[in-house]
Design an enzyme around this catalytic site. Structure first.
Site, PDB file in Angstrom:
ATOM      1  CB  SER A  44      29.300   8.603  -2.658  1.00  7.95           C
ATOM      2  OG  SER A  44      30.668   8.856  -2.527  1.00  7.95           O
ATOM      3  CG  ASP A  83      31.791   9.664   5.287  1.00 10.57           C
ATOM      4  OD1 ASP A  83      32.908   9.490   4.757  1.00 10.57           O
ATOM      5  OD2 ASP A  83      30.725   9.683   4.656  1.00 10.57           O
ATOM      6  CG  HIS A 117      31.818   7.343   2.001  1.00  9.02           C
ATOM      7  ND1 HIS A 117      31.393   8.653   2.124  1.00  9.02           N
ATOM      8  CD2 HIS A 117      31.811   7.078   0.668  1.00  9.02           C
ATOM      9  CE1 HIS A 117      31.150   9.142   0.918  1.00  9.02           C
ATOM     10  NE2 HIS A 117      31.379   8.214   0.026  1.00  9.02           N
TER      11      HIS A 117
HETATM   12  C1  MLT Z   1      33.521  12.491  -4.921  1.00  5.20           C
HETATM   13  O1  MLT Z   1      34.552  12.375  -5.553  1.00  5.20           O
HETATM   14  O2  MLT Z   1      32.447  12.873  -5.402  1.00  5.20           O
HETATM   15  C2  MLT Z   1      33.606  12.144  -3.481  1.00  5.20           C
HETATM   16  O3  MLT Z   1      34.908  12.074  -3.101  1.00  5.20           O
HETATM   17  C3  MLT Z   1      32.919  10.905  -3.141  1.00  5.20           C
HETATM   18  C4  MLT Z   1      33.376   9.745  -3.967  1.00  5.20           C
HETATM   19  O4  MLT Z   1      32.844   9.571  -5.027  1.00  5.20           O
HETATM   20  O5  MLT Z   1      34.259   9.004  -3.544  1.00  5.20           O
END
Ligand code: MLT
Length: 205
Positions: free
Chosen positions: A102, A152, A183
């Site tokens: 992520s 996702d 996700h």
């Molecule tokens: C981010 O902010 O890098 C993406 O939205 C993924 C997350 O960290 O939730």
């Protein structure tokens, strides 16, 4: 940067760079390193930015809307940190494979987008396109595993395909792995990443 370094049993194996998701810490992805390459050294780094107390690697203005100035600044900061710890712990800076989830996958992607030779390979779990309209460095021969979710809501499939296309156009060898758990990072995705890693880096293990 706050981090954990673990010396591996095999000094030739790629050094794994672990980058957690929003709200995580340097402890979160240690089990992934064990699953992917237990003999590797590991450098696991906590993001330097806090969002309501949650560590991240760069600021965002809203969900999925990145503060690009901070992203560029933090990407350079992490690049410099990796240069520094390679000297400090005596590992080969050119033998790094990123494992990010992520937000951690997004900063790993940003390193690949900005700096040639950032990583010799990368496992990106649920990444987004970190930044658009930049000329990527030559990524010829860099293997990249992308784990994504067909459903996702944060990293939508079109964006996964866009990222895959940008990396492929720069010469990277991208493997896309699809799951159907939103996700979430599932055990089967980690298993797929581990099998991919073994196939790509077998000669070094
Ligand atoms: C981010 O902010 O890098 C993406 O939205 C993924 C997350 O960290 O939730």
């Amino acid at each position: 940067m706050k981090h954990i370094f673990k010396q591996g049993s095999d000094v030739k194996a790629p050094v794994l760079v672990l980058l957690h998701g929003t709200g995580g810490t340097e402890n979160d992805l240690l089990p992934l390193a064990d699953a992917v390459s237990p003999e590797s050294s590991v450098i696991s780094i906590r993001g330097n930015v806090l969002e309501n107390g949650m560590p991240r690697y760069f600021r965002r203005l809203a969900e999925g809307v990145f503060d690009l100035e901070d992203l560029v600044f933090r990407t350079r900061e992490l690049r410099d940190f990796l240069d520094q710890v390679a000297v400090q712990y005596g590992f080969d800076r050119h033998n790094l494979v990123a494992i990010g989830y992520s937000n951690g996958a997004n900063i790993a992607g940003s390193l690949l987008f900005h700096y040639e030779g950032s990583f010799k390979g990368a496992i990106l779990h649920h990444p987004m396109v970190p930044i658009r309209n930049v000329a990527l460095p030559d990524l010829t021969g860099v293997p990249i595993f992308i784990g994504a979710g067909e459903n996702d809501p944060i990293c939508v499939p079109q964006e996964t395909e866009e990222l895959s296309g940008l990396l492929t156009d720069a010469g990277a060898s991208v493997t896309l792995h699809w799951e159907r758990f939103g996700h979430r990072l599932t055990g089967s995705e980690v298993e797929a990443a581990a099998a991919w890693f073994k196939a790509r880096f077998e000669e070094q293990l």
